[in-house]
Design an enzyme around this catalytic site. Structure first.
Site, PDB file in Angstrom:
ATOM      1  N   GLU A 158      50.860  38.584  47.201  1.00  0.00           N
ATOM      2  CA  GLU A 158      51.445  38.716  45.863  1.00  0.00           C
ATOM      3  C   GLU A 158      52.958  38.444  45.845  1.00  0.00           C
ATOM      4  O   GLU A 158      53.758  39.286  45.421  1.00  0.00           O
ATOM      5  CB  GLU A 158      51.113  40.095  45.284  1.00  0.00           C
ATOM      6  N   GLU A 275      41.557  40.022  46.359  1.00  0.00           N
ATOM      7  CA  GLU A 275      41.517  41.410  45.893  1.00  0.00           C
ATOM      8  C   GLU A 275      40.956  41.416  44.479  1.00  0.00           C
ATOM      9  O   GLU A 275      41.340  40.575  43.667  1.00  0.00           O
ATOM     10  CB  GLU A 275      42.916  42.056  45.829  1.00  0.00           C
TER      11      GLU A 275
END
Length: 507
Positions: A158, A275
């Site tokens: 991220e 995820e």
């Protein structure tokens, strides 16, 4: 009555169990973690596992020292070997995430999580490249190149968020990715490397990543992103509440990379959702509930239409990003609590593991498949409203005409496994107990017992090769029905009417 086709309409993708998430991989050294993973692999069987922290200080890989007045670096793999050996011993392979930055290689002191993963760029890209090369070379030497070629290698986590990449500097991430990807390919050209592992709400990063990679001719073997469906966090002490978007929003996020890249050279690359969950918070009670399993059922049923893998975040509540959990049930991401207490969403995955490969039909509240041995499996769920209000009546009815066996007349045996607010739901039992933060041994035993689905069985008549199955589902229920033709071997002298207390012959 919905008539289920007798012939397969396609294959049911198993992208739902291609990968599962974990807390930082250092936790794999603990007994409770390994016990939980062993249970998961016995009953579900994931192929890959992904977590943070491979290169963080807790794994002890990057070890600078001074000798004869010169600074040197030893790369140590004591913990890496133990973790990977444990994974392979449980028949699951690592989905490698390269991060975070070792403190003595980092350009800054910004960290994330209770365990302080450093999220700054390296102060020396040459040393970072040597670290990556040494790690992958060691893995190849220990496990063999043919094995390691099957392990996807993701660069960072991220980077679009300031929490995970200092300043969320996109150009700096591109530099990190390029140095890393080229180093990976220097070790072996067939190793799989990809990214950018972005969070929801950063779609523009993926397009710019593709433009950068094409312009610089940087290797990209797969693209990755994350998917969550929760709104802003409303914290309370040791917990968080959030609103949810419709579950369809998760499927839209799964599909987004292919939509974005359809006119680029990367259109055919594998897409990995590394995820996903409803909430991105590790302390949201929604994760522990039957509502959560029913909410995610349509996502597991259809997610493989949009992505090559979508990795549930995470398999266990052995997870410490927000600190050490303060209670057995605390809203953790896990399919399992500590001490291997199964949550309702665990059973959703276990039910999926018992489905067949032949897809017969899929609807808004059901999925029907056939196994190689001829058994027909039905996964059904009571639709939920993302606001928490159950649409329509408290009971949801599903009627199916199911093809069973190869004889026009006879009987079918049906085994039903049920999870709802009262069954297969240790969270409900725990709340009835008063929510003990540290349950005593006998309470742990009771919670394990309460976590098991309700089981029932019945015999259905078969006419014209079909059995009529009528399911009434309770609030937030998920249910699995397995049907197989009856081969009746009852001896001719058996007389049910002569058995004291018998209700009659079940035939």
């Amino acid at each position: 009555m919905i008539s289920v086709p007798a012939e397969a309409t396609g294959r049911l993708s198993d992208a739902w169990r291609a990968c599962v998430g974990t807390g930082r991989i250092e936790l794999a050294l603990r007994r409770d973690y390994q016990d939980s993973l062993a249970l998961l692999q016995r009953e579900i069987g994931f192929r890959y596992i992904r977590g943070h922290g491979l290169l963080s200080d807790g794994m002890g890989v990057y070890r600078p020292y001074v000798y004869e007045g010169a600074r040197r670096v030893r790369h140590s793999f004591t913990y890496v070997d133990q973790v990977v050996d444990a994974y392979l011993g449980l028949d699951v392979r690592p989905f490698l995430e390269l991060g975070f930055m070792p403190e003595e290689l980092a350009s800054g002191d910004r960290t994330v999580f209770w365990w302080r993963g450093n999220v700054t760029p390296p102060r020396s890209y040459d040393e970072w490249a040597r670290l990556v090369r040494a790690t992958l070379t060691h893995l190849v030497d220990r496990y063999g190149i043919e094995e390691v070629r099957t392990w996807p290698i993701e660069v960072w986590n991220e980077p679009n968020l300031t929490d995970f990449w200092q300043g969320a500097d996109e150009a700096e991430y591109h530099r990190l990715y390029e140095v890393t990807a080229r180093t990976v390919k220097d070790v072996d050209a067939s190793l799989q490397v990809g990214g950018p592992a972005i969070s929801p709400g950063a779609d523009e990063w993926l397009l710019r990543f593709a433009e950068f990679a094409e312009r610089r001719e940087v290797p990209v073997d797969f693209v990755s992103r994350h998917a969550y469906a929760s709104g802003p966090a409303r914290p309370v002490p040791f917990g968080t509440y959030q609103t949810l978007a419709p579950a369809r929003r998760l499927l839209d996020q799964f599909a987004r990379p292919r939509e974005q890249l359809k006119d680029t050279r990367y259109a055919e690359l594998p897409v990995h959702i590394t995820e996903f969950n409803s909430s991105y918070r590790p302390d949201n009670p929604i994760h522990d509930t039957a509502f959560h399993a029913a909410y995610l059922a349509p996502v597991l049923a259809a997610g493989g239409d949009h992505a090559d893998s979508f990795s549930y975040w995470t398999f266990s509540d052995m997870f410490e990003e927000a600190g050490v959990p303060t209670a057995l049930f605390h809203g953790g991401f896990g399919l399992l609590t500590h001490r291997q207490v199964k949550k309702p969403t665990y059973h959703l995955y276990a039910f999926m593991a018992r489905m067949g490969e032949e897809l017969l039909v899929r609807g808004d509240d059901h999925l029907v498949t056939r196994r190689p041995d001829g058994r027909v499996t039905v996964l059904a769920w009571a639709p939920v409203d993302e606001t928490g209000r159950t649409p329509g009546p408290d009971r949801h009815t599903l009627r199916l005409s199911v093809p069973v066996g190869t004889r026009p007349r006879g009987a079918a045996f049906a085994r039903r496994s049920t999870v709802d607010e009262e069954h297969g739901n240790a969270w409900t039992a725990w709340r009835h107990m008063g929510g003990p933060r540290s349950p005593r041994p006998h309470q742990i035993d009771l919670l394990h017992e309460a976590a098991e689905p309700a089981r029932s069985h019945l015999r259905l008549p078969v006419e014209n090769f079909r059995a009529d199955l009528c399911l009434t589902l309770a609030r937030h229920e998920i249910t699995l029905v397995e049907l197989s033709p009856v081969e009746d071997e009852t001896p001719p002298w058996w007389d049910e009417r002569r058995l004291l207390g018998s209700p009659g012959d079940p035939r």
